[in-house]
Motif scaffolding. Structure first.
Motif, PDB file in Angstrom:
ATOM      1  N   VAL A  13      -9.439 -25.520  -4.795  1.00 50.42           N
ATOM      2  CA  VAL A  13     -10.519 -25.112  -3.890  1.00 50.42           C
ATOM      3  C   VAL A  13     -10.455 -23.628  -3.569  1.00 50.42           C
ATOM      4  O   VAL A  13     -11.324 -23.110  -2.870  1.00 50.42           O
ATOM      5  N   MET A  14      -9.399 -22.968  -4.088  1.00 50.00           N
ATOM      6  CA  MET A  14      -9.259 -21.538  -3.814  1.00 50.00           C
ATOM      7  C   MET A  14      -9.910 -20.731  -4.919  1.00 50.00           C
ATOM      8  O   MET A  14      -9.691 -20.978  -6.105  1.00 50.00           O
ATOM      9  N   HIS A  15     -10.718 -19.747  -4.519  1.00 53.09           N
ATOM     10  CA  HIS A  15     -11.326 -18.853  -5.507  1.00 53.09           C
ATOM     11  C   HIS A  15     -10.288 -17.893  -6.071  1.00 53.09           C
ATOM     12  O   HIS A  15     -10.315 -17.536  -7.243  1.00 53.09           O
ATOM     13  N   LYS A  16      -9.343 -17.519  -5.224  1.00 51.56           N
ATOM     14  CA  LYS A  16      -8.332 -16.573  -5.664  1.00 51.56           C
ATOM     15  C   LYS A  16      -7.073 -16.773  -4.833  1.00 51.56           C
ATOM     16  O   LYS A  16      -7.146 -16.989  -3.624  1.00 51.56           O
ATOM     17  N   VAL A  17      -5.896 -16.727  -5.494  1.00 50.32           N
ATOM     18  CA  VAL A  17      -4.618 -16.730  -4.778  1.00 50.32           C
ATOM     19  C   VAL A  17      -3.790 -15.568  -5.299  1.00 50.32           C
ATOM     20  O   VAL A  17      -4.110 -14.971  -6.338  1.00 50.32           O
ATOM     21  N   ASP A  18      -2.721 -15.263  -4.605  1.00 50.27           N
ATOM     22  CA  ASP A  18      -1.919 -14.111  -5.028  1.00 50.27           C
ATOM     23  C   ASP A  18      -0.762 -14.551  -5.921  1.00 50.27           C
ATOM     24  O   ASP A  18      -0.585 -15.731  -6.227  1.00 50.27           O
ATOM     25  N   SER A  19       0.050 -13.583  -6.294  1.00 49.53           N
ATOM     26  CA  SER A  19       1.157 -13.806  -7.233  1.00 49.53           C
ATOM     27  C   SER A  19       2.163 -14.814  -6.694  1.00 49.53           C
ATOM     28  O   SER A  19       2.671 -15.660  -7.434  1.00 49.53           O
ATOM     29  N   ASP A  20       2.453 -14.751  -5.387  1.00 48.92           N
ATOM     30  CA  ASP A  20       3.462 -15.639  -4.810  1.00 48.92           C
ATOM     31  C   ASP A  20       3.092 -17.111  -4.981  1.00 48.92           C
ATOM     32  O   ASP A  20       3.948 -17.957  -5.252  1.00 48.92           O
ATOM     33  N   ALA A  21       1.792 -17.426  -4.796  1.00 49.65           N
ATOM     34  CA  ALA A  21       1.352 -18.815  -4.943  1.00 49.65           C
ATOM     35  C   ALA A  21       1.522 -19.290  -6.376  1.00 49.65           C
ATOM     36  O   ALA A  21       2.018 -20.401  -6.624  1.00 49.65           O
ATOM     37  N   TYR A  22       1.139 -18.454  -7.340  1.00 43.04           N
ATOM     38  CA  TYR A  22       1.287 -18.829  -8.747  1.00 43.04           C
ATOM     39  C   TYR A  22       2.756 -19.003  -9.121  1.00 43.04           C
ATOM     40  O   TYR A  22       3.130 -19.931  -9.852  1.00 43.04           O
ATOM     41  N   VAL A  23       3.605 -18.113  -8.614  1.00 45.48           N
ATOM     42  CA  VAL A  23       5.040 -18.208  -8.901  1.00 45.48           C
ATOM     43  C   VAL A  23       5.604 -19.513  -8.359  1.00 45.48           C
ATOM     44  O   VAL A  23       6.379 -20.215  -9.029  1.00 45.48           O
ATOM     45  N   SER A  24       5.216 -19.878  -7.125  1.00 40.52           N
ATOM     46  CA  SER A  24       5.685 -21.131  -6.526  1.00 40.52           C
ATOM     47  C   SER A  24       5.236 -22.328  -7.343  1.00 40.52           C
ATOM     48  O   SER A  24       6.015 -23.260  -7.602  1.00 40.52           O
ATOM     49  N   LEU A  25       3.977 -22.316  -7.761  1.00 40.84           N
ATOM     50  CA  LEU A  25       3.440 -23.429  -8.540  1.00 40.84           C
ATOM     51  C   LEU A  25       4.128 -23.556  -9.894  1.00 40.84           C
ATOM     52  O   LEU A  25       4.507 -24.650 -10.322  1.00 40.84           O
ATOM     53  N   LEU A  26       4.313 -22.438 -10.582  1.00 39.65           N
ATOM     54  CA  LEU A  26       4.922 -22.479 -11.912  1.00 39.65           C
ATOM     55  C   LEU A  26       6.401 -22.867 -11.831  1.00 39.65           C
ATOM     56  O   LEU A  26       6.907 -23.589 -12.696  1.00 39.65           O
ATOM     57  N   GLN A  27       7.092 -22.400 -10.784  1.00 40.31           N
ATOM     58  CA  GLN A  27       8.488 -22.785 -10.613  1.00 40.31           C
ATOM     59  C   GLN A  27       8.599 -24.291 -10.377  1.00 40.31           C
ATOM     60  O   GLN A  27       9.533 -24.949 -10.869  1.00 40.31           O
ATOM     61  N   ALA A  28       7.645 -24.843  -9.627  1.00 39.53           N
ATOM     62  CA  ALA A  28       7.632 -26.291  -9.410  1.00 39.53           C
ATOM     63  C   ALA A  28       7.439 -27.035 -10.726  1.00 39.53           C
ATOM     64  O   ALA A  28       8.073 -28.072 -10.969  1.00 39.53           O
ATOM     65  N   CYS A  29       6.575 -26.512 -11.594  1.00 36.56           N
ATOM     66  CA  CYS A  29       6.374 -27.128 -12.915  1.00 36.56           C
ATOM     67  C   CYS A  29       7.645 -27.059 -13.749  1.00 36.56           C
ATOM     68  O   CYS A  29       7.992 -28.007 -14.454  1.00 36.56           O
ATOM     69  N   ILE A  30       8.356 -25.945 -13.667  1.00 37.90           N
ATOM     70  CA  ILE A  30       9.617 -25.788 -14.406  1.00 37.90           C
ATOM     71  C   ILE A  30      10.650 -26.790 -13.895  1.00 37.90           C
ATOM     72  O   ILE A  30      11.369 -27.423 -14.678  1.00 37.90           O
ATOM     73  N   ASN A  31      10.693 -26.944 -12.597  1.00 39.41           N
ATOM     74  CA  ASN A  31      11.698 -27.829 -11.992  1.00 39.41           C
ATOM     75  C   ASN A  31      11.529 -29.277 -12.429  1.00 39.41           C
ATOM     76  O   ASN A  31      12.507 -29.994 -12.648  1.00 39.41           O
ATOM     77  N   ILE A  32      10.271 -29.724 -12.518  1.00 39.34           N
ATOM     78  CA  ILE A  32      10.032 -31.131 -12.878  1.00 39.34           C
ATOM     79  C   ILE A  32       9.639 -31.290 -14.348  1.00 39.34           C
ATOM     80  O   ILE A  32       9.238 -32.359 -14.777  1.00 39.34           O
ATOM     81  N   ILE A  40       8.980 -18.608 -19.188  1.00 36.66           N
ATOM     82  CA  ILE A  40      10.138 -19.496 -19.046  1.00 36.66           C
ATOM     83  C   ILE A  40       9.704 -20.954 -19.169  1.00 36.66           C
ATOM     84  O   ILE A  40      10.378 -21.774 -19.806  1.00 36.66           O
ATOM     85  N   MET A  41       8.554 -21.281 -18.563  1.00 33.60           N
ATOM     86  CA  MET A  41       8.060 -22.659 -18.630  1.00 33.60           C
ATOM     87  C   MET A  41       7.798 -23.071 -20.080  1.00 33.60           C
ATOM     88  O   MET A  41       8.222 -24.150 -20.515  1.00 33.60           O
ATOM     89  N   TYR A  42       7.154 -22.213 -20.834  1.00 33.25           N
ATOM     90  CA  TYR A  42       6.828 -22.557 -22.219  1.00 33.25           C
ATOM     91  C   TYR A  42       8.078 -22.601 -23.104  1.00 33.25           C
ATOM     92  O   TYR A  42       8.205 -23.484 -23.956  1.00 33.25           O
ATOM     93  N   THR A  43       9.009 -21.688 -22.911  1.00 33.90           N
ATOM     94  CA  THR A  43      10.214 -21.689 -23.759  1.00 33.90           C
ATOM     95  C   THR A  43      11.091 -22.900 -23.475  1.00 33.90           C
ATOM     96  O   THR A  43      11.709 -23.457 -24.388  1.00 33.90           O
ATOM     97  N   LYS A  44      11.160 -23.333 -22.212  1.00 33.61           N
ATOM     98  CA  LYS A  44      11.955 -24.506 -21.888  1.00 33.61           C
ATOM     99  C   LYS A  44      11.384 -25.769 -22.528  1.00 33.61           C
ATOM    100  O   LYS A  44      12.100 -26.739 -22.761  1.00 33.61           O
ATOM    101  N   HIS A  45      10.076 -25.764 -22.799  1.00 37.71           N
ATOM    102  CA  HIS A  45       9.444 -26.902 -23.467  1.00 37.71           C
ATOM    103  C   HIS A  45       9.297 -26.660 -24.973  1.00 37.71           C
ATOM    104  O   HIS A  45       8.640 -27.436 -25.662  1.00 37.71           O
ATOM    105  N   LYS A  46       9.905 -25.558 -25.449  1.00 39.64           N
ATOM    106  CA  LYS A  46       9.864 -25.185 -26.874  1.00 39.64           C
ATOM    107  C   LYS A  46       8.428 -25.017 -27.373  1.00 39.64           C
ATOM    108  O   LYS A  46       8.138 -25.291 -28.539  1.00 39.64           O
TER     109      LYS A  46
END
Length: 615
Positions: free
Chosen positions: A82-101, A131-137
């Motif tokens: 629902v967000m038109h735009k978010v900053d770098s911190d939000a994307y970093v948090s989201l991508l780190q969560a994807c890496i974790n799981i 990092i996310m893509y390399t961990k999934h080869k």
């Protein structure tokens, strides 16, 4: 912000989320009516839309980060949509969560949002995507991100180099490392670890030494992470003394480096040094135990392997799936059926999944221990069979003289879509050999080359020579050797020599033995077989000559032995052995059996007896 304003903002947020953006803009921001002012009571309309979205953005980013920390990725993604735009911190948090799981699907959704919103890919977000893509080869996806990043740091380069190495593209990893240096980026310990590991997998000692020189230059050669990788690299490249020098220089010889050193000793058949280091380790993990158990089993020290496994069970380290293949191999080599069953029971009791690797080892163990029925039962229960599974059961039936049954499995293997490999055909030819199926063996040999495109190795030719020779086709076997494209090796001539011994062909047997001597094959069996060929022909002068050759060349005949397992204990016997605690009972029973055999009319066949060349 006051409590009332927060409540109003919360109400507005719900409206803002549910009303399509175009409609919301048109009805509220562009044309607010007096009625809307009175009903909504949200806050003063003199505040601009930009100011409102800034407030919403601030709280939403904070909520996204909180949700990610709590592991509520799906809820965070709903908020992102629902967000038109978010900053770098939000994307970093989201991508780190994807890496974790380890969730690549959600990660790709986040990247799509980044592209759609026109977010300029910064260093932090780019690194997380990489990092996310390399961990999934997902190396192609990772490389696309890498190439589009306007700025790169050591993390960027290291992630991409490591991704190439872990995906089996070590050459790309090495080339990218050189580019990294050309760009003036200083490698860190993790960069060197990835590059050195790539050298280890490629077994390129020269390049590995060059990288080692660079680590010395920047002062990272004694780093625990780099040092462990260097020990592993030198060991895999066969330079075990260099590996030990690096190991001894390490101020902290951690469990990873020590295990790499143990594995290196084992690979280079220096088992005593491996064992000494293993017991000196202040800390051991399951990988350390597995390495030492495998080292014993691979070097023929099967009793040691089983004893070490027993000690492992009493330690704090619990066996894993990688422990059992070596243990079961040792059981099979000793024909220790009782111990093999005990290990199988442990696997079942601890609820280990019957993986294809453990299943293959069980099939082989039971077959080697003479229990082909249990080998078949395990084979039927392996959930995902691979070519090794089929090879194991085919070889098992071949070893038990059930050649036709083995060939039925081979045909079934192909019907189920599993393509044979070169080892499969070795098993098939062995099955034909044990069953005396000469025509079938010839057909399968030529089918291997013509229909399956598998090049015959020396072992395949030796099987064919053995098949032809044992069945009495010695002339065809000799002709087959003359026409083969490879230079005959010791295994092939030994097969022919054995066939000549069976069928009493002195001339061809002597020729085969001479070829073995020219190849430097000084194995005792060559002399024994040749001596017995001469003895059967009554050429005692030649027998004496062979005996003198053995003495001059220092070749000693190792006594043959047999063994039997009773109540999980293996009893070994050599000819004339009187060292067993029950010797008197054993010989009394042998004498009784001999009398009963003679009374039953048994007459021994002496044609196949081997003469003792020492007598």
């Amino acid at each position: 912000m006051k409590a009332l304003q927060k409540l109003r903002l919360l109400i507005f947020t719900q409206v803002y989320i549910r009303v399509p953006k175009a409609k919301l803009t048109q009805n509220i921001f562009q044309h607010p009516s007096k009625n809307q002012y009175q009903k909504m009571h949200l806050f003063a309309w003199h505040q601009s839309r930009e100011k409102l979205e800034a407030i919403l953005h601030m709280d939403t980013v904070e909520d996204i980060g909180t949700l990610c920390i709590k592991g509520q990725l799906k809820e965070a993604l709903k908020m992102l949509q629902v967000m038109h735009k978010v900053d770098s911190d939000a994307y970093v948090s989201l991508l780190q969560a994807c890496i974790n799981i380890k969730s690549i699907a959600e990660g790709k959704c986040i990247q799509t949002h980044i592209i759609k919103t026109g977010f300029e890919l910064d260093l932090d977000v780019g690194n997380k995507l990489l990092i996310m893509y390399t961990k999934h080869k997902r190396i192609e996806d990772a490389r696309q991100v890498f190439d589009k990043m306007p700025e790169r740091d050591v993390v960027t380069w290291t992630a991409m180099i490591g991704g190439y190495g872990q995906s089996g593209q070590e050459g790309h990893a090495m080339r990218l490392f050189i580019q990294m240096l050309d760009f003036g980026v200083k490698p860190n310990q993790y960069t060197f670890g990835s590059v050195i590991s790539a050298c280890a997998r490629l077994e390129v000692l020269k390049e590995g030494k060059q990288v080692y020189g660079y680590t010395v230059k920047v002062g990272l050669d004694t780093n625990a992470f780099v040092g462990s990788a260097l020990v592993d690299m030198y060991a895999k490249c066969g330079s075990i003394d260099d590996a030990r020098r690096v190991f001894d220089k390490m101020p902290e010889q951690n469990v990873v480096a020590s295990t790499a050193m143990v594995t290196g000793y084992v690979k280079n058949e220096r088992v005593e040094e491996a064992s000494e280091l293993f017991w000196r380790m202040p800390e051991r993990n399951v990988i350390s135990w597995n390495a030492m158990i495998a080292g014993y089993a691979q070097n023929g020290l099967n009793d040691n392997a089983l004893e070490l496994f027993s000690q492992m069970l009493c330690s704090v380290n619990v066996p894993n799936q990688n422990t059992f293949p070596s243990v079961l191999s040792a059981c099979g080599n000793l024909a220790a059926l009782g111990k093999g069953k005990s290990v199988h029971a442990h696997i079942v009791k601890k609820a280990f999944k019957l993986s294809v690797f453990v299943g293959n080892s069980l099939v082989t163990m039971y077959a080697k221990c003479g229990n082909i029925e249990d080998a078949r039962n395990v084979f039927d229960r392996v959930p995902e069979r691979n070519v090794i599974t089929w090879n194991a059961v085919i070889a098992g039936y071949a070893q038990h003289g059930e050649g036709k049954e083995a060939l039925l499995f081979f045909e079934q293997m192909q019907k189920e879509g599993m393509g044979p490999n070169d080892v499969t055909f070795l098993c098939v030819l062995s099955a034909c050999n044990h069953a005396g199926l000469v025509d079938e063996g010839c057909r399968y040999f030529y089918s291997m080359c013509e229909d399956h495109g598998i090049a015959a190795r020396a072992e395949h030719y030796a099987c064919m020579v053995d098949l032809l020779g044992r069945s009495g086709h010695l002339d065809e076997a000799e002709d087959f050797i003359k026409k083969m494209p490879l230079k005959p090796d010791a295994g092939l001539w030994k097969s022919l020599l054995g066939a000549c011994r069976i069928h009493g062909n002195t001339v061809l047997g002597q020729h085969a033995a001479e070829q073995l001597f020219e190849l430097g094959a000084q194995h005792t069996s060559t002399y024994v077989l040749l001596s017995n060929i001469y003895a059967e022909a009554g050429r005692w002068d030649e027998v004496a000559k062979v005996r003198r050759m053995m003495k001059v060349r220092g070749v000693k005949k190792t006594p043959g032995f047999s063994w039997i397992e009773i109540k999980n204990t293996v009893h070994t016997f050599v000819i004339g052995d009187r060292t067993h605690s029950q010797t008197e009972d054993i010989y009394a029973m042998l004498e009784k059996l001999s009398r009963e055999m003679k009374d039953a009319g048994y007459v021994p066949v002496k044609d196949t007896l081997l003469y003792d060349v020492e007598d």
